[in-house]
Design an enzyme around this catalytic site. Structure first.
Site, PDB file in Angstrom:
ATOM      1  N   ILE A 275       0.883  -1.178   0.000  1.00 39.96           N
ATOM      2  CA  ILE A 275       0.000   0.000   0.000  1.00 39.96           C
ATOM      3  C   ILE A 275       0.913   1.217   0.000  1.00 39.96           C
ATOM      4  CG2 ILE A 275      -0.289  -0.176   2.531  1.00 39.96           C
ATOM      5  CD1 ILE A 275      -3.059   1.328   1.998  1.00 39.96           C
ATOM      6  N   ALA A 276       0.604   2.169  -0.826  1.00 38.45           N
ATOM      7  CA  ALA A 276       1.400   3.404  -0.836  1.00 38.45           C
ATOM      8  C   ALA A 276       0.608   4.535  -1.461  1.00 38.45           C
ATOM      9  CB  ALA A 276       2.710   3.210  -1.600  1.00 38.45           C
ATOM     10  N   ILE A 277       0.974   5.721  -1.026  1.00 37.10           N
ATOM     11  CA  ILE A 277       0.467   6.967  -1.603  1.00 37.10           C
ATOM     12  C   ILE A 277       1.690   7.718  -2.131  1.00 37.10           C
ATOM     13  CG2 ILE A 277      -0.547   9.227  -0.997  1.00 37.10           C
ATOM     14  CD1 ILE A 277      -2.736   7.185  -0.953  1.00 37.10           C
TER      15      ILE A 277
ATOM     16  N   GLU B 275       3.158  -6.844   6.998  1.00 39.80           N
ATOM     17  CA  GLU B 275       4.444  -6.578   7.644  1.00 39.80           C
ATOM     18  C   GLU B 275       4.791  -5.124   7.410  1.00 39.80           C
ATOM     19  OE1 GLU B 275       6.197  -9.410   5.284  1.00 39.80           O
ATOM     20  OE2 GLU B 275       5.698 -11.036   6.656  1.00 39.80           O
TER      21      GLU B 275
ATOM     22  N   ASN C 154       8.582   2.708  10.587  1.00 42.95           N
ATOM     23  CA  ASN C 154       7.691   3.361   9.616  1.00 42.95           C
ATOM     24  C   ASN C 154       6.445   3.905  10.345  1.00 42.95           C
ATOM     25  OD1 ASN C 154       6.155   4.170   7.467  1.00 42.95           O
ATOM     26  ND2 ASN C 154       6.461   2.307   6.256  1.00 42.95           N
TER      27      ASN C 154
ATOM     28  N   TYR D 111      -2.229   1.906  10.233  1.00 45.57           N
ATOM     29  CA  TYR D 111      -2.749   0.565  10.550  1.00 45.57           C
ATOM     30  C   TYR D 111      -3.410   0.544  11.936  1.00 45.57           C
ATOM     31  CZ  TYR D 111       0.438  -0.425   6.694  1.00 45.57           C
ATOM     32  OH  TYR D 111       1.094  -0.392   5.490  1.00 45.57           O
TER      33      TYR D 111
HETATM   34  C1  LIG Z   1       1.643   4.825   4.860  1.00 45.88           C
HETATM   35  C2  LIG Z   1       0.851   5.659   3.841  1.00 45.88           C
HETATM   36  C3  LIG Z   1       0.150   4.737   2.853  1.00 45.88           C
HETATM   37  C4  LIG Z   1      -0.214   6.469   4.626  1.00 45.88           C
HETATM   38  O1  LIG Z   1      -0.921   7.275   3.700  1.00 45.88           O
HETATM   39  P1  LIG Z   1      -1.160   8.813   4.004  1.00 45.88           P
HETATM   40  O2  LIG Z   1      -1.990   9.383   2.929  1.00 45.88           O
HETATM   41  O3  LIG Z   1       0.152   9.460   4.285  1.00 45.88           O
HETATM   42  O4  LIG Z   1      -2.015   8.694   5.370  1.00 45.88           O
HETATM   43  P2  LIG Z   1      -3.125   9.660   5.967  1.00 45.88           P
HETATM   44  O5  LIG Z   1      -2.810  11.098   5.643  1.00 45.88           O
HETATM   45  O6  LIG Z   1      -4.474   9.161   5.621  1.00 45.88           O
HETATM   46  O7  LIG Z   1      -2.877   9.432   7.522  1.00 45.88           O
HETATM   47  C5  LIG Z   1      -3.234   8.186   8.126  1.00 45.88           C
HETATM   48  C6  LIG Z   1      -2.497   8.039   9.435  1.00 45.88           C
HETATM   49  O8  LIG Z   1      -1.112   7.855   9.165  1.00 45.88           O
HETATM   50  C7  LIG Z   1      -0.344   8.515  10.179  1.00 45.88           C
HETATM   51  N1  LIG Z   1       0.407   9.605   9.560  1.00 45.88           N
HETATM   52  C8  LIG Z   1       0.185  10.203   8.363  1.00 45.88           C
HETATM   53  N2  LIG Z   1       1.110  11.143   8.143  1.00 45.88           N
HETATM   54  C9  LIG Z   1       1.926  11.127   9.206  1.00 45.88           C
HETATM   55  C10 LIG Z   1       3.099  11.874   9.553  1.00 45.88           C
HETATM   56  N3  LIG Z   1       3.584  12.815   8.732  1.00 45.88           N
HETATM   57  N4  LIG Z   1       3.712  11.564  10.719  1.00 45.88           N
HETATM   58  C11 LIG Z   1       3.231  10.608  11.546  1.00 45.88           C
HETATM   59  N5  LIG Z   1       2.110   9.868  11.260  1.00 45.88           N
HETATM   60  C12 LIG Z   1       1.495  10.146  10.117  1.00 45.88           C
HETATM   61  C13 LIG Z   1      -1.345   9.056  11.186  1.00 45.88           C
HETATM   62  O9  LIG Z   1      -1.577   8.050  12.153  1.00 45.88           O
HETATM   63  C14 LIG Z   1      -2.557   9.244  10.319  1.00 45.88           C
HETATM   64  O10 LIG Z   1      -3.769   9.213  11.045  1.00 45.88           O
HETATM   65  P3  LIG Z   1      -4.446  10.616  11.510  1.00 45.88           P
HETATM   66  O11 LIG Z   1      -4.522  11.469  10.291  1.00 45.88           O
HETATM   67  O12 LIG Z   1      -5.776  10.217  12.023  1.00 45.88           O
HETATM   68  O13 LIG Z   1      -3.511  11.189  12.517  1.00 45.88           O
HETATM   69  C15 LIG Z   1       1.763   6.665   3.104  1.00 45.88           C
HETATM   70  O14 LIG Z   1       2.348   7.549   4.032  1.00 45.88           O
HETATM   71  C16 LIG Z   1       2.846   6.011   2.283  1.00 45.88           C
HETATM   72  O15 LIG Z   1       2.638   5.702   1.125  1.00 45.88           O
HETATM   73  N6  LIG Z   1       4.045   5.820   2.856  1.00 45.88           N
HETATM   74  C17 LIG Z   1       5.163   5.254   2.099  1.00 45.88           C
HETATM   75  C18 LIG Z   1       4.915   3.817   1.680  1.00 45.88           C
HETATM   76  C19 LIG Z   1       4.747   2.917   2.878  1.00 45.88           C
HETATM   77  O16 LIG Z   1       5.423   3.060   3.885  1.00 45.88           O
HETATM   78  N7  LIG Z   1       3.811   1.970   2.730  1.00 45.88           N
HETATM   79  C20 LIG Z   1       3.562   0.998   3.761  1.00 45.88           C
HETATM   80  C21 LIG Z   1       4.545  -0.117   3.670  1.00 45.88           C
HETATM   81  S1  LIG Z   1       4.207  -1.353   4.930  1.00 45.88           S
END
Ligand SMILES: CC(C)(COP(=O)(O)OP(=O)(O)OC[C@H]1O[C@@H](n2cnc3c(N)ncnc32)[C@H](O)[C@@H]1OP(=O)(O)O)[C@@H](O)C(=O)NCCC(=O)NCCS
Length: 144
Positions: free
Chosen positions: A71-73, A105, A110, A117
């Site tokens: 999963i990624a954004i 996992e 991270n 999650y």
């Molecule tokens: C993990 C990922 C999919 C989350 O997507 P996102 O669009 O950033 O997430 P959201 O903005 O919806 O935030 C969801 C939650 O993530 C956490 N989060 C998001 N941005 C954060 C930041 N900058 N610092 C800490 N926590 C953060 C918070 O818990 C947040 O919940 P909240 O908004 O209620 O506080 C994205 O950051 C990503 O693609 N990361 C890189 C790839 C990756 O690590 N994938 C997972 C591999 S296991």
């Protein structure tokens, strides 16, 4: 901006691959991503902003459990609630396909992903030591 979440198609793979390369410690290769699409019992969805691929997830259904592969954004769209939106779609699909438990996992450091999650009720049930190539431990999380 119009956001849609749709089923994957082969023509999205290049964009997915580019996001993998920039966001994931051990990125999937294009061949592996294409292989995933062709698997049975795969749910693979893509988030589009207009025509741009800005995120994706996939999970494999095995019996009544779902194994989240990825999963990624896209970097510039992170931390704006889109991961949450994508995960809501994942949960909806899991319910639709009668998945009773989900697992994945995640790198122990991270925090963004772990935050996402935990927000959806995942809990750490195990650790794989030195799992990633940077020797980071992996947490095994489950939502039951
Ligand atoms: C993990 C990922 C999919 C989350 O997507 P996102 O669009 O950033 O997430 P959201 O903005 O919806 O935030 C969801 C939650 O993530 C956490 N989060 C998001 N941005 C954060 C930041 N900058 N610092 C800490 N926590 C953060 C918070 O818990 C947040 O919940 P909240 O908004 O209620 O506080 C994205 O950051 C990503 O693609 N990361 C890189 C790839 C990756 O690590 N994938 C997972 C591999 S296991």
């Amino acid at each position: 901006m119009e956001i849609n979440i749709v089923n994957v198609q082969e023509n999205y793979i290049d964009d997915i691959f580019n996001i993998e390369q920039s966001e994931i410690i051990v990125p999937w290769s294009k061949e592996s991503l294409l292989g995933l699409i062709r698997q049975q019992f795969i749910i693979f969805r893509v988030m589009l902003k207009d025509d741009e691929v800005i995120g994706y997830y996939s999970f494999q259904k095995i019996c009544d459990e779902g194994y989240i592969n990825n999963i990624a954004i896209k970097r510039e769209y992170q931390s704006q609630g889109l991961g949450t939106k994508l995960f809501e779609d994942l949960i909806e699909r899991a319910e639709k396909f009668e998945v009773k438990a989900l697992t994945l996992e995640v790198g122990k450091n991270n925090n963004k992903a772990i935050g996402l999650y935990e927000k959806f009720g995942f809990k750490v049930e195990g650790v794989r030591k030195n799992y990633y190539k940077n020797s980071e431990d992996a947490l095994i999380m489950w939502k039951r």
